[in-house]
Design a protein around this motif. Structure first.
Motif, mmCIF file in Angstrom:
data_model
loop_
_atom_site.group_PDB
_atom_site.id
_atom_site.type_symbol
_atom_site.label_atom_id
_atom_site.label_comp_id
_atom_site.label_asym_id
_atom_site.label_seq_id
_atom_site.Cartn_x
_atom_site.Cartn_y
_atom_site.Cartn_z
ATOM 1 N N VAL A 228 29.048 17.837 6.585
ATOM 2 C CA VAL A 228 28.453 16.570 7.007
ATOM 3 C C VAL A 228 27.659 16.775 8.291
ATOM 4 O O VAL A 228 28.107 17.473 9.206
ATOM 5 C CB VAL A 228 29.559 15.510 7.229
ATOM 6 N N THR A 229 26.478 16.143 8.366
ATOM 7 C CA THR A 229 25.682 16.202 9.597
ATOM 8 C C THR A 229 25.856 14.939 10.447
ATOM 9 O O THR A 229 26.145 15.015 11.637
ATOM 10 C CB THR A 229 24.202 16.424 9.281
ATOM 11 N N ILE A 230 25.672 13.753 9.842
ATOM 12 C CA ILE A 230 25.916 12.484 10.545
ATOM 13 C C ILE A 230 26.698 11.583 9.600
ATOM 14 O O ILE A 230 26.128 10.911 8.732
ATOM 15 C CB ILE A 230 24.615 11.796 10.992
ATOM 16 N N GLY A 231 28.009 11.546 9.748
ATOM 17 C CA GLY A 231 28.855 10.750 8.867
ATOM 18 C C GLY A 231 28.786 9.271 9.198
ATOM 19 O O GLY A 231 28.922 8.868 10.348
ATOM 20 N N ASN A 232 28.569 8.441 8.162
ATOM 21 C CA ASN A 232 28.392 7.001 8.354
ATOM 22 C C ASN A 232 28.843 6.231 7.114
ATOM 23 O O ASN A 232 29.233 6.820 6.102
ATOM 24 C CB ASN A 232 26.924 6.673 8.634
ATOM 25 N N ALA A 233 28.746 4.889 7.209
ATOM 26 C CA ALA A 233 28.888 3.964 6.070
ATOM 27 C C ALA A 233 30.291 3.943 5.471
ATOM 28 O O ALA A 233 30.462 3.580 4.308
ATOM 29 C CB ALA A 233 27.854 4.276 4.977
ATOM 30 N N ILE A 234 31.321 4.279 6.240
ATOM 31 C CA ILE A 234 32.685 4.254 5.717
ATOM 32 C C ILE A 234 33.127 2.806 5.492
ATOM 33 O O ILE A 234 33.078 1.976 6.396
ATOM 34 C CB ILE A 234 33.647 4.949 6.685
ATOM 35 N N CYS A 235 33.543 2.504 4.266
ATOM 36 C CA CYS A 235 34.122 1.203 3.943
ATOM 37 C C CYS A 235 34.840 1.313 2.607
ATOM 38 O O CYS A 235 34.672 2.300 1.885
ATOM 39 C CB CYS A 235 33.080 0.080 3.937
ATOM 40 N N PHE A 236 35.642 0.293 2.278
ATOM 41 C CA PHE A 236 36.510 0.337 1.117
ATOM 42 C C PHE A 236 36.305 -0.895 0.246
ATOM 43 O O PHE A 236 36.041 -1.993 0.746
ATOM 44 C CB PHE A 236 37.980 0.397 1.557
ATOM 45 N N SER A 237 36.480 -0.714 -1.055
ATOM 46 C CA SER A 237 36.442 -1.832 -1.986
ATOM 47 C C SER A 237 37.581 -2.803 -1.673
ATOM 48 O O SER A 237 38.550 -2.439 -1.003
ATOM 49 C CB SER A 237 36.561 -1.323 -3.417
ATOM 50 N N PRO A 238 37.476 -4.057 -2.145
ATOM 51 C CA PRO A 238 38.540 -5.019 -1.827
ATOM 52 C C PRO A 238 39.939 -4.570 -2.240
ATOM 53 O O PRO A 238 40.904 -4.849 -1.527
ATOM 54 C CB PRO A 238 38.105 -6.266 -2.607
ATOM 55 N N ASP A 239 40.063 -3.869 -3.373
ATOM 56 C CA ASP A 239 41.384 -3.408 -3.790
ATOM 57 C C ASP A 239 41.788 -2.100 -3.133
ATOM 58 O O ASP A 239 42.913 -1.624 -3.315
ATOM 59 C CB ASP A 239 41.465 -3.284 -5.310
ATOM 60 N N GLY A 240 40.888 -1.498 -2.354
ATOM 61 C CA GLY A 240 41.193 -0.281 -1.626
ATOM 62 C C GLY A 240 41.131 0.978 -2.449
ATOM 63 O O GLY A 240 41.425 2.064 -1.938
ATOM 64 N N ASP A 241 40.747 0.868 -3.727
ATOM 65 C CA ASP A 241 40.755 2.027 -4.614
ATOM 66 C C ASP A 241 39.459 2.823 -4.600
ATOM 67 O O ASP A 241 39.361 3.860 -5.268
ATOM 68 C CB ASP A 241 41.040 1.593 -6.049
ATOM 69 N N THR A 242 38.458 2.338 -3.882
ATOM 70 C CA THR A 242 37.175 3.027 -3.800
ATOM 71 C C THR A 242 36.761 3.173 -2.346
ATOM 72 O O THR A 242 36.821 2.214 -1.574
ATOM 73 C CB THR A 242 36.074 2.265 -4.561
ATOM 74 N N LEU A 243 36.360 4.364 -1.979
ATOM 75 C CA LEU A 243 35.822 4.670 -0.653
ATOM 76 C C LEU A 243 34.319 4.864 -0.766
ATOM 77 O O LEU A 243 33.846 5.575 -1.662
ATOM 78 C CB LEU A 243 36.460 5.950 -0.114
ATOM 79 N N TYR A 244 33.572 4.224 0.124
ATOM 80 C CA TYR A 244 32.133 4.463 0.255
ATOM 81 C C TYR A 244 31.894 5.241 1.537
ATOM 82 O O TYR A 244 32.545 5.007 2.561
ATOM 83 C CB TYR A 244 31.363 3.144 0.271
ATOM 84 N N PHE A 245 30.932 6.158 1.487
ATOM 85 C CA PHE A 245 30.686 7.062 2.611
ATOM 86 C C PHE A 245 29.281 7.632 2.472
ATOM 87 O O PHE A 245 28.740 7.723 1.359
ATOM 88 C CB PHE A 245 31.729 8.187 2.606
ATOM 89 N N ALA A 246 28.667 7.992 3.590
ATOM 90 C CA ALA A 246 27.328 8.587 3.555
ATOM 91 C C ALA A 246 27.175 9.604 4.665
ATOM 92 O O ALA A 246 27.778 9.471 5.738
ATOM 93 C CB ALA A 246 26.250 7.512 3.696
ATOM 94 N N ASP A 247 26.373 10.601 4.393
ATOM 95 C CA ASP A 247 25.801 11.449 5.435
ATOM 96 C C ASP A 247 24.379 10.941 5.619
ATOM 97 O O ASP A 247 23.541 11.081 4.723
ATOM 98 C CB ASP A 247 25.816 12.915 4.998
ATOM 99 N N SER A 248 24.113 10.337 6.773
ATOM 100 C CA SER A 248 22.799 9.722 6.972
ATOM 101 C C SER A 248 21.653 10.702 6.778
ATOM 102 O O SER A 248 20.548 10.297 6.403
ATOM 103 C CB SER A 248 22.718 9.096 8.368
ATOM 104 N N MET A 249 21.904 11.962 7.007
ATOM 105 C CA MET A 249 20.822 12.937 6.915
ATOM 106 C C MET A 249 20.390 13.214 5.483
ATOM 107 O O MET A 249 19.273 13.664 5.251
ATOM 108 C CB MET A 249 21.223 14.235 7.600
ATOM 109 N N ASP A 250 21.251 12.953 4.484
ATOM 110 C CA ASP A 250 20.789 13.155 3.106
ATOM 111 C C ASP A 250 20.423 11.843 2.416
ATOM 112 O O ASP A 250 19.910 11.859 1.287
ATOM 113 C CB ASP A 250 21.793 13.973 2.276
ATOM 114 N N GLY A 251 20.678 10.708 3.068
ATOM 115 C CA GLY A 251 20.182 9.425 2.583
ATOM 116 C C GLY A 251 20.951 8.809 1.438
ATOM 117 O O GLY A 251 20.546 7.774 0.913
#
Length: 288
Positions: free
Chosen positions: A142-165
């Motif tokens: 990872v270069t710039i880790g961002n966008a961490i959040c979870f679905s309402p039931d907690g079973d899905t993680l969202y995540f991004a490396d801003s450098m790859d878009g």
């Protein structure tokens, strides 16, 4: 429906990040990462307070007592009343990296990604802080880790490396905090920007700060673009739902990131407030 967009009448940050609504105290928290300053106010931007900390602040979360703070070198508990930082854990990070974006899951853990501060790209990772203070690395490269959040039931993680878009999704096991294989959900570069911070509403839609496009976008869990709302300030950095009804969207912004992003707008670094979206957020998870 038309939305109402205002600026919160408090505080200017150089590198605004990590807005966080505390449902217990009815307070909005956010940070100036490079200040390094922790800020708080009420839903309307009144009764403001701030605390200057001793190193760059990546992100914050609610803790059972006070706040969980991801500083550059590790995780700390912060007591606002005593203005005291108590170390919890320091993950094993590569040189020239620091903790950045972070969010509590639905089961009492805290996830934070690191970012590279020098030329050593792809040296960062994604870390999970457990209730016993143990840390585990969940992702590498990872270069710039961002966008961490979870679905309402907690079973899905969202995540991004801003450098790859790319906004990614992972299956997330609430009982163990382990993740499944990476799946690419959205290429935010189609909207002219990398993804920065993100949050999820009560219907499971993902709201992403498009830092270079001066907008916030809403995506379905399947990756469909549902809305894109232009914003009055350059470099929006992170959204969070808050207010008594959890129906107000707050977005921090960047005036000067300390490297590439420098704004000349007179209100750069303030918080944008959006009302009338017709959606509500979720109560934030609490690190236990």
């Amino acid at each position: 429906m038309p939305v109402e967009i205002d600026l919160l009448p408090v505080g200017v940050a150089g590198l605004g990040e990590s807005p966080l609504w505390d449902h217990r105290s009815k307070r909005l928290w956010w940070v100036d990462s490079t200040g390094p300053t922790l800020h708080a106010c009420d839903a309307e931007g009144q009764n403001a307070e701030h605390w200057v900390l001793n190193q760059p602040i990546g992100s914050i979360g609610l803790a059972k007592e006070g706040l969980l703070v991801a500083l550059a070198d590790g995780f700390y508990r912060f007591d606002p009343d005593g203005a005291k930082l108590v170390p919890i854990a320091q993950p094993e990070m590569a040189p020239a990296t620091r903790l950045n974006d972070g969010k509590a899951d639905r089961c009492g853990r805290f996830l934070s990604a690191s970012m590279c501060t020098g030329a050593n790209v792809r040296a960062g990772g994604l870390f999970r802080l457990d209730a016993d203070g143990g840390c585990e690395r969940l992702e590498d490269g990872v270069t710039i880790g961002n966008a961490i959040c979870f679905s309402p039931d907690g079973d899905t993680l969202y995540f991004a490396d801003s450098m790859d878009g790319i906004l990614r999704r992972y299956d997330y096991a609430g009982d163990s905090g382990t993740i499944g294989p990476r799946a690419d959900l959205v290429d935010c570069r189609d909207q002219g920007s990398a993804p920065d911070g993100a949050t999820v509403d009560s219907e499971g839609y993902i709201w992403v700060a498009l830092v270079l496009a001066q907008a916030v976008a809403c995506y379905s869990p399947e990756g469909q673009l549902l809305r894109s709302i232009p914003l009055p300030l350059p470099y929006p950095s992170c959204p969070a739902f808050g207010g008594p009804g959890l129906d107000t969207l707050y977005l921090t912004s960047i005036a000067n990131s300390g490297h590439r992003l420098v704004a000349d707008h007179p209100d750069a670094g303030r918080i944008t407030v959006i009302r009338g979206l017709g959606v509500t957020g979720l109560v934030e998870g609490v690190y236990r």
